[in-house]
Design an enzyme around this catalytic site. Structure first.
Site, PDB file in Angstrom:
ATOM      1  N   ALA A  73       0.830  -1.207   0.000  1.00  0.00           N
ATOM      2  CA  ALA A  73       0.000   0.000   0.000  1.00  0.00           C
ATOM      3  C   ALA A  73       0.861   1.253   0.000  1.00  0.00           C
ATOM      4  O   ALA A  73       0.624   2.184  -0.775  1.00  0.00           O
ATOM      5  CB  ALA A  73      -0.932  -0.006   1.215  1.00  0.00           C
ATOM      6  N   TYR A  74       1.856   1.293   0.871  1.00  0.00           N
ATOM      7  CA  TYR A  74       2.723   2.472   0.960  1.00  0.00           C
ATOM      8  C   TYR A  74       3.478   2.675  -0.349  1.00  0.00           C
ATOM      9  O   TYR A  74       3.532   3.790  -0.896  1.00  0.00           O
ATOM     10  CB  TYR A  74       3.693   2.313   2.128  1.00  0.00           C
ATOM     11  CG  TYR A  74       4.503   3.553   2.401  1.00  0.00           C
ATOM     12  CD1 TYR A  74       3.948   4.611   3.125  1.00  0.00           C
ATOM     13  CD2 TYR A  74       5.813   3.681   1.954  1.00  0.00           C
ATOM     14  CE1 TYR A  74       4.679   5.765   3.384  1.00  0.00           C
ATOM     15  CE2 TYR A  74       6.555   4.826   2.209  1.00  0.00           C
ATOM     16  CZ  TYR A  74       5.986   5.860   2.923  1.00  0.00           C
ATOM     17  OH  TYR A  74       6.708   6.999   3.175  1.00  0.00           O
ATOM     18  N   SER A  75       4.044   1.594  -0.896  1.00  0.00           N
ATOM     19  CA  SER A  75       4.800   1.698  -2.144  1.00  0.00           C
ATOM     20  C   SER A  75       3.909   2.167  -3.287  1.00  0.00           C
ATOM     21  O   SER A  75       4.283   3.041  -4.076  1.00  0.00           O
ATOM     22  CB  SER A  75       5.430   0.349  -2.493  1.00  0.00           C
ATOM     23  OG  SER A  75       6.361  -0.060  -1.508  1.00  0.00           O
TER      24      SER A  75
ATOM     25  N   SER B 132       1.091   3.831  -3.084  1.00  0.00           N
ATOM     26  CA  SER B 132       0.647   5.211  -2.882  1.00  0.00           C
ATOM     27  C   SER B 132       1.728   6.204  -3.282  1.00  0.00           C
ATOM     28  O   SER B 132       1.448   7.239  -3.901  1.00  0.00           O
ATOM     29  CB  SER B 132       0.234   5.434  -1.424  1.00  0.00           C
ATOM     30  OG  SER B 132       1.351   5.416  -0.548  1.00  0.00           O
ATOM     31  N   LYS B 133       2.974   5.900  -2.949  1.00  0.00           N
ATOM     32  CA  LYS B 133       4.055   6.821  -3.266  1.00  0.00           C
ATOM     33  C   LYS B 133       4.426   6.782  -4.753  1.00  0.00           C
ATOM     34  O   LYS B 133       4.850   7.798  -5.323  1.00  0.00           O
ATOM     35  CB  LYS B 133       5.274   6.519  -2.400  1.00  0.00           C
ATOM     36  CG  LYS B 133       5.046   6.805  -0.909  1.00  0.00           C
ATOM     37  CD  LYS B 133       4.675   8.256  -0.658  1.00  0.00           C
ATOM     38  CE  LYS B 133       4.610   8.593   0.819  1.00  0.00           C
ATOM     39  NZ  LYS B 133       4.324  10.013   1.083  1.00  0.00           N
TER      40      LYS B 133
END
Length: 257
Positions: free
Chosen positions: A163-165, A167-168
């Site tokens: 999710a973090y990857s 999103s960025k």
């Protein structure tokens, strides 16, 4: 040589301003002469950060379209213009393989990190492009600078952080798209892709996860908040006038492109 930037008379907004990276960026902008307003969804932490820095504050849930638009209108009414926007707000999310993740958590990370950055950019860019320009290098008009805080994980991806990857990576693409849309308006839009920094977010991970991340950074250390802030200072200054759409590495040689 100590590079210094004169941002006197500039008005700046830093989202996620109550966090360690937001406070560091805000302090650097303030020390360069800018009038700074912090945006954050945590009123208590926001009050503490703004009071400690001696800057303005505005409680804002950046995932709420109406709240963001209202805050943008209020900021322009209060300051007359906004010269610098730093989209810094973000959350980490679960550290799990994708098949074990909670869809609600995955969505929450995308809503804050990507959708929130989109909402704030949408609200501010539409107003910034209508404000009076300043003469930049060569007399070319400049109406403002937007700096998005992405991540090296948005470039490379990382196991246990889908999710973090994702999103960025979206923030990087959003940066490139909005830069093309505002290129003739005198608005410079860039992003930085830091490796992990020593902030509260870094303290959320386990010792094993920390060691794994550190092993991927050839310099053998996390990035300092001040190093990110100094990069943001240049990207927020009139010295950065032709790098719109640029993605600037702060990964200690971890980046592969």
């Amino acid at each position: 040589m100590d590079a210094r930037y004169d941002l006197a008379g500039r008005r700046a907004i830093v989202t996620g301003g109550a966090g360690g990276l937001g406070r560091g960026i805000a302090a650097a902008l303030r020390d360069a002469g800018a009038t700074v307003e912090l945006w954050d969804a945590n009123p208590r932490a926001l009050d503490a950060a703004a009071s400690g820095l001696g800057v303005g504050r505005r409680p804002v849930d950046i995932t709420d379209p109406a709240a963001v638009d209202e805050a943008a209108a209020a900021a322009f009414a209060a300051h007359g213009r906004i010269d610098i926007l730093v989209n810094n707000a973000g959350i980490l999310g679960e550290v799990k393989p994708v098949w074990e993740t909670d869809p609600r958590n995955f969505e929450a990370v995308l809503r804050v990190n990507l959708f929130g950055t989109y909402l704030v950019s949408r609200a501010l860019l539409g107003r910034m492009r209508l404000q009076e320009p300043r003469p930049g290098i060569g007399g070319h008009a400049l109406r403002g600078h937007v700096v998005n805080i992405a991540s090296i994980q948005g470039k490379e991806g990382m196991a246990l952080a889908a999710a973090y990857s994702a999103s960025k990576a979206g923030v990087i693409a959003l940066t490139k798209s909005t830069a093309k849309e505002t290129a003739r308006d005198g608005i410079v839009v860039t992003a930085v892709t830091p490796a992990a920094a020593e902030t509260a977010m870094a303290k959320e991970i386990s010792a094993a996860r920390r060691a794994d991340i550190l092993s991927r950074i050839p310099m053998g250390r996390f990035v300092e908040v001040e190093e990110v802030a100094r990069m943001v200072l240049w990207l927020s200054s009139d010295e950065c006038s032709f790098s719109t759409g640029g993605i600037f590495d702060l990964s200690g040689a971890r980046a592969t492109y």
